[in-house]
Motif scaffolding. Structure first.
Motif, PDB file in Angstrom:
ATOM      1  N   ASP A  56       0.801  -1.223   0.000  1.00 38.85           N
ATOM      2  CA  ASP A  56       0.000   0.000   0.000  1.00 38.85           C
ATOM      3  C   ASP A  56       0.839   1.281   0.000  1.00 38.85           C
ATOM      4  O   ASP A  56       0.318   2.368  -0.219  1.00 38.85           O
ATOM      5  CB  ASP A  56      -0.966   0.012   1.191  1.00 38.85           C
ATOM      6  N   LYS A  57       2.148   1.168   0.193  1.00 42.59           N
ATOM      7  CA  LYS A  57       3.026   2.337   0.193  1.00 42.59           C
ATOM      8  C   LYS A  57       3.900   2.410  -1.063  1.00 42.59           C
ATOM      9  O   LYS A  57       4.574   3.410  -1.285  1.00 42.59           O
ATOM     10  CB  LYS A  57       3.910   2.310   1.434  1.00 42.59           C
ATOM     11  N   PHE A  58       3.858   1.367  -1.868  1.00 43.62           N
ATOM     12  CA  PHE A  58       4.741   1.274  -3.033  1.00 43.62           C
ATOM     13  C   PHE A  58       4.531   2.448  -3.992  1.00 43.62           C
ATOM     14  O   PHE A  58       3.419   2.722  -4.416  1.00 43.62           O
ATOM     15  CB  PHE A  58       4.527  -0.059  -3.760  1.00 43.62           C
ATOM     16  N   LEU A  59       5.619   3.140  -4.300  1.00 43.98           N
ATOM     17  CA  LEU A  59       5.683   4.278  -5.223  1.00 43.98           C
ATOM     18  C   LEU A  59       4.908   5.509  -4.757  1.00 43.98           C
ATOM     19  O   LEU A  59       4.673   6.420  -5.543  1.00 43.98           O
ATOM     20  CB  LEU A  59       5.236   3.884  -6.637  1.00 43.98           C
ATOM     21  N   LYS A  60       4.543   5.548  -3.491  1.00 48.27           N
ATOM     22  CA  LYS A  60       3.870   6.729  -2.965  1.00 48.27           C
ATOM     23  C   LYS A  60       4.918   7.661  -2.358  1.00 48.27           C
ATOM     24  O   LYS A  60       5.801   7.222  -1.631  1.00 48.27           O
ATOM     25  CB  LYS A  60       2.815   6.339  -1.940  1.00 48.27           C
ATOM     26  N   ALA A  61       4.792   8.938  -2.675  1.00 45.08           N
ATOM     27  CA  ALA A  61       5.753   9.935  -2.213  1.00 45.08           C
ATOM     28  C   ALA A  61       5.919   9.886  -0.700  1.00 45.08           C
ATOM     29  O   ALA A  61       4.941   9.894   0.048  1.00 45.08           O
ATOM     30  CB  ALA A  61       5.304  11.325  -2.646  1.00 45.08           C
ATOM     31  N   GLY A  62       7.166   9.811  -0.264  1.00 40.65           N
ATOM     32  CA  GLY A  62       7.475   9.822   1.154  1.00 40.65           C
ATOM     33  C   GLY A  62       7.128   8.552   1.903  1.00 40.65           C
ATOM     34  O   GLY A  62       7.197   8.528   3.119  1.00 40.65           O
ATOM     35  N   GLN A  63       6.761   7.482   1.211  1.00 43.57           N
ATOM     36  CA  GLN A  63       6.311   6.257   1.868  1.00 43.57           C
ATOM     37  C   GLN A  63       7.332   5.115   1.836  1.00 43.57           C
ATOM     38  O   GLN A  63       7.034   4.028   2.317  1.00 43.57           O
ATOM     39  CB  GLN A  63       5.006   5.777   1.239  1.00 43.57           C
ATOM     40  N   SER A  64       8.521   5.344   1.285  1.00 42.35           N
ATOM     41  CA  SER A  64       9.508   4.271   1.247  1.00 42.35           C
ATOM     42  C   SER A  64       9.996   3.976   2.662  1.00 42.35           C
ATOM     43  O   SER A  64      10.060   4.858   3.518  1.00 42.35           O
ATOM     44  CB  SER A  64      10.682   4.633   0.330  1.00 42.35           C
ATOM     45  N   ALA A  65      10.336   2.720   2.903  1.00 47.60           N
ATOM     46  CA  ALA A  65      10.845   2.306   4.210  1.00 47.60           C
ATOM     47  C   ALA A  65      12.298   2.734   4.385  1.00 47.60           C
ATOM     48  O   ALA A  65      12.761   2.954   5.502  1.00 47.60           O
ATOM     49  CB  ALA A  65      10.724   0.795   4.366  1.00 47.60           C
ATOM     50  N   LEU A  66      13.003   2.874   3.268  1.00 52.42           N
ATOM     51  CA  LEU A  66      14.416   3.247   3.285  1.00 52.42           C
ATOM     52  C   LEU A  66      14.731   3.945   1.976  1.00 52.42           C
ATOM     53  O   LEU A  66      14.270   3.507   0.911  1.00 52.42           O
ATOM     54  CB  LEU A  66      15.294   1.995   3.451  1.00 52.42           C
ATOM     55  N   ARG A  67      15.500   5.015   2.063  1.00 51.60           N
ATOM     56  CA  ARG A  67      15.876   5.772   0.869  1.00 51.60           C
ATOM     57  C   ARG A  67      17.368   6.045   0.915  1.00 51.60           C
ATOM     58  O   ARG A  67      17.875   6.541   1.920  1.00 51.60           O
ATOM     59  CB  ARG A  67      15.096   7.078   0.841  1.00 51.60           C
ATOM     60  N   LEU A  68      18.071   5.710  -0.174  1.00 49.54           N
ATOM     61  CA  LEU A  68      19.512   5.915  -0.249  1.00 49.54           C
ATOM     62  C   LEU A  68      19.866   6.670  -1.519  1.00 49.54           C
ATOM     63  O   LEU A  68      19.174   6.569  -2.530  1.00 49.54           O
ATOM     64  CB  LEU A  68      20.247   4.560  -0.274  1.00 49.54           C
ATOM     65  N   ALA A  69      20.979   7.395  -1.475  1.00 53.67           N
ATOM     66  CA  ALA A  69      21.544   8.043  -2.652  1.00 53.67           C
ATOM     67  C   ALA A  69      23.008   7.636  -2.732  1.00 53.67           C
ATOM     68  O   ALA A  69      23.736   7.746  -1.740  1.00 53.67           O
ATOM     69  CB  ALA A  69      21.411   9.551  -2.557  1.00 53.67           C
ATOM     70  N   VAL A  70      23.423   7.156  -3.904  1.00 57.98           N
ATOM     71  CA  VAL A  70      24.773   6.640  -4.070  1.00 57.98           C
ATOM     72  C   VAL A  70      25.412   7.267  -5.302  1.00 57.98           C
ATOM     73  O   VAL A  70      24.801   7.298  -6.367  1.00 57.98           O
ATOM     74  CB  VAL A  70      24.749   5.097  -4.229  1.00 57.98           C
ATOM     75  N   LYS A  71      26.646   7.755  -5.148  1.00 53.22           N
ATOM     76  CA  LYS A  71      27.402   8.268  -6.297  1.00 53.22           C
ATOM     77  C   LYS A  71      28.224   7.114  -6.867  1.00 53.22           C
ATOM     78  O   LYS A  71      28.865   6.391  -6.119  1.00 53.22           O
ATOM     79  CB  LYS A  71      28.329   9.402  -5.876  1.00 53.22           C
ATOM     80  N   PRO A  72      28.230   6.947  -8.194  1.00 54.64           N
ATOM     81  CA  PRO A  72      28.968   5.841  -8.814  1.00 54.64           C
ATOM     82  C   PRO A  72      30.489   6.001  -8.794  1.00 54.64           C
ATOM     83  O   PRO A  72      31.212   5.029  -9.012  1.00 54.64           O
ATOM     84  CB  PRO A  72      28.471   5.831 -10.254  1.00 54.64           C
ATOM     85  N   ASN A  73      30.989   7.216  -8.555  1.00 58.95           N
ATOM     86  CA  ASN A  73      32.434   7.458  -8.478  1.00 58.95           C
ATOM     87  C   ASN A  73      33.214   6.867  -9.648  1.00 58.95           C
ATOM     88  O   ASN A  73      34.165   6.105  -9.463  1.00 58.95           O
ATOM     89  CB  ASN A  73      32.987   6.964  -7.142  1.00 58.95           C
TER      90      ASN A  73
END
Length: 150
Positions: A56-73
């Motif tokens: 019920d939270k899938f793809l809903k704004a602000g509803q992810s259980a965990l959010r990460l940002a990674v630079k590929p370097n």
């Protein structure tokens, strides 16, 4: 219009305020999972990963259980280690190739920047659902391979 809504919700639509979003609620046990992302368009632009563990939270704004940002370097493939609770999970991700902090779209609302979902689900006219993208986390060593749609 359905496609526009889908792509507006893809990864919460907006910028990423930090390198990690809300952490999942404390769980009794987590296991090591590695998400391998291939076909990166840029070797320097941030890849944003959103992890969901509730349909019920899938793809809903602000509803992810965990959010990460990674630079590929400088790499065209990244491996992202993450600790997840046992159970069903799904991942939605994108790469912000022009580093403007948001998912760019064309006039129809279709992304012009790379994106992908776990199980390499390729949506056509509407958003995929949790059932299509889910994978099971049972024990350590799980590897989830995802190829970005250019």
């Amino acid at each position: 219009m359905k496609a526009l809504l889908f792509f507006s919700l893809l990864l919460g639509g907006g910028g990423l305020p930090g390198t990690a979003g809300p952490a999942p609620a404390p769980r009794a046990e987590t296991v090591a999972v590695t998400v391998v992302v291939t076909n990166l368009r840029s070797t320097e632009s941030v890849v944003k990963l959103n992890f969901y563990n509730a349909p019920d939270k899938f793809l809903k704004a602000g509803q992810s259980a965990l959010r990460l940002a990674v630079k590929p370097n400088g790499k065209t493939e990244i491996s992202v280690p993450v600790e997840l609770a046992r159970g069903e999970w799904a991942v939605a991700l994108s790469q912000d190739t022009n580093d403007n902090g948001r998912m760019d779209r064309n006039f129809l609302g279709i992304p012009t920047e790379p994106y992908a979902f776990s199980n390499n689900v390729r949506p056509h006219l509407s958003a995929p659902n949790f059932e299509q993208c889910k994978f099971l986390v049972e024990g350590g060593g799980k590897v989830v391979s995802i190829t970005l749609v250019p």
